[in-house]
Write a protein that holds these residues in place. Sequence first.
Motif, PDB file in Angstrom:
ATOM      1  N   ARG A  11      37.287  46.659  35.392  1.00  0.00           N
ATOM      2  CA  ARG A  11      38.257  45.686  35.895  1.00  0.00           C
ATOM      3  C   ARG A  11      38.671  46.016  37.330  1.00  0.00           C
ATOM      4  O   ARG A  11      38.905  45.117  38.137  1.00  0.00           O
ATOM      5  CB  ARG A  11      39.476  45.658  34.974  1.00  0.00           C
ATOM      6  CG  ARG A  11      39.181  45.064  33.601  1.00  0.00           C
ATOM      7  CD  ARG A  11      40.442  44.833  32.793  1.00  0.00           C
ATOM      8  NE  ARG A  11      40.124  44.219  31.507  1.00  0.00           N
ATOM      9  CZ  ARG A  11      40.026  44.885  30.360  1.00  0.00           C
ATOM     10  NH1 ARG A  11      40.241  46.194  30.344  1.00  0.00           N
ATOM     11  NH2 ARG A  11      39.719  44.266  29.245  1.00  0.00           N
ATOM     12  N   SER A  71      36.557  50.254  30.493  1.00  0.00           N
ATOM     13  CA  SER A  71      37.005  48.889  30.802  1.00  0.00           C
ATOM     14  C   SER A  71      37.910  48.828  32.017  1.00  0.00           C
ATOM     15  O   SER A  71      37.788  47.917  32.851  1.00  0.00           O
ATOM     16  CB  SER A  71      37.718  48.286  29.587  1.00  0.00           C
ATOM     17  OG  SER A  71      36.851  48.252  28.476  1.00  0.00           O
ATOM     18  N   GLY A  90      39.570  40.139  28.616  1.00  0.00           N
ATOM     19  CA  GLY A  90      40.518  40.124  29.721  1.00  0.00           C
ATOM     20  C   GLY A  90      40.366  38.845  30.500  1.00  0.00           C
ATOM     21  O   GLY A  90      39.914  37.821  29.973  1.00  0.00           O
ATOM     22  N   GLU A 130      38.383  38.604  33.099  1.00  0.00           N
ATOM     23  CA  GLU A 130      37.170  38.740  33.906  1.00  0.00           C
ATOM     24  C   GLU A 130      36.333  37.465  33.863  1.00  0.00           C
ATOM     25  O   GLU A 130      36.446  36.649  32.944  1.00  0.00           O
ATOM     26  CB  GLU A 130      36.325  39.921  33.403  1.00  0.00           C
ATOM     27  CG  GLU A 130      35.740  39.754  32.017  1.00  0.00           C
ATOM     28  CD  GLU A 130      36.664  40.225  30.901  1.00  0.00           C
ATOM     29  OE1 GLU A 130      36.215  40.251  29.745  1.00  0.00           O
ATOM     30  OE2 GLU A 130      37.838  40.560  31.191  1.00  0.00           O
TER      31      GLU A 130
END
Length: 340
Positions: free
Chosen positions: A139, A135, A156, A158
């Motif tokens: 990111r 992850s 998150g 995103e």
Amino acid sequence: MEEQKIKNMEEFSAVSGISRPTISKYFNDPSSVRRSTRERIEEAIARYGYRPNLFAINQNRKFTKNIGIIVPHIVDPFYAEIVRQIETRCIEAGYWAIVLGSHGDAERELSAIEMLYSLRIAGAIIAPLGDTSVSDRIRRLAADIPTVIFDNHMNGDEIFVGTDNFQSVGLMVDYLCRSGEPPCFLDMPAVNTNARERREAYVRAMEEQGFQPHVIPAESAGWDFEELGYNAGLRLLPAHQLPTNTVLCANDRMAIGLIAAAFEKGLRVGRGAATALRVAGHDDHPMARFTAPALTTVAQDYVSIAENSVSTLFGMIENGVRPASPLRRLEGKLILRASA
């Protein structure tokens, strides 16, 4: 066609008598050169049979037209159809789609991300593995390059496009409760946020309907969902261990395996007094309408997922601005067939 073999654009320029910059301009955009020049180039192409290495041309640009796509399993029909839709839209917009599979493995997902960096992509569309995903690396990629996440939300900030599992699962639970015995839930392994969200959505929807939820946990991990559903059926059906004769499976692939197990044990799946079991799924897997009986399910909107992912990404590439709302949740559609 002349027998002389043209190896590169410089040689083609020499034999055609047309400057190298003009030829390069033509191959980047034929409409950008004058008609008379375009006709001369096309006559030379036909004469010498020259075809440039368009990938190499793309890589030599300051900004490439490469779009990277990473999915957990390329052969999974769900991902295959999404990739087909995305690739078609990339081609129509003049982009080169490069598809990589992580094969359910975090190390391969990491390698695929590093490959995208080496290809100098303009943007990326990624379906992360889930709990085993790298992850932080995804990111970081999203911070460096315009990136859209689809299917599996990473919780998150995103940019994400995917199905609203609470709406879609709630829709199915409501139908099953109205049309017969309330469903139990055959869970999938916790490979991603979809697994958790669908389980939570089932529990919430059953409680809202005033019924006791019954979750049958996955016995093992992995992405072999048909086998997991099949093995669960072989284990539970002969022992009469299902808390209800209506089963909502976490995805269609689990349901396909369960229907196969029911057939093997001589149990009829479907609606009506002569049936022993109702089975429903989620996704509208491309094979769902070909099971016996055809599978009742909730359809994810493949076309909208692809279109929203691509249009969001192109907006980021061309405008350099993140969309105002990072999350785009799409509604599922109830598909009624013979299994429930």
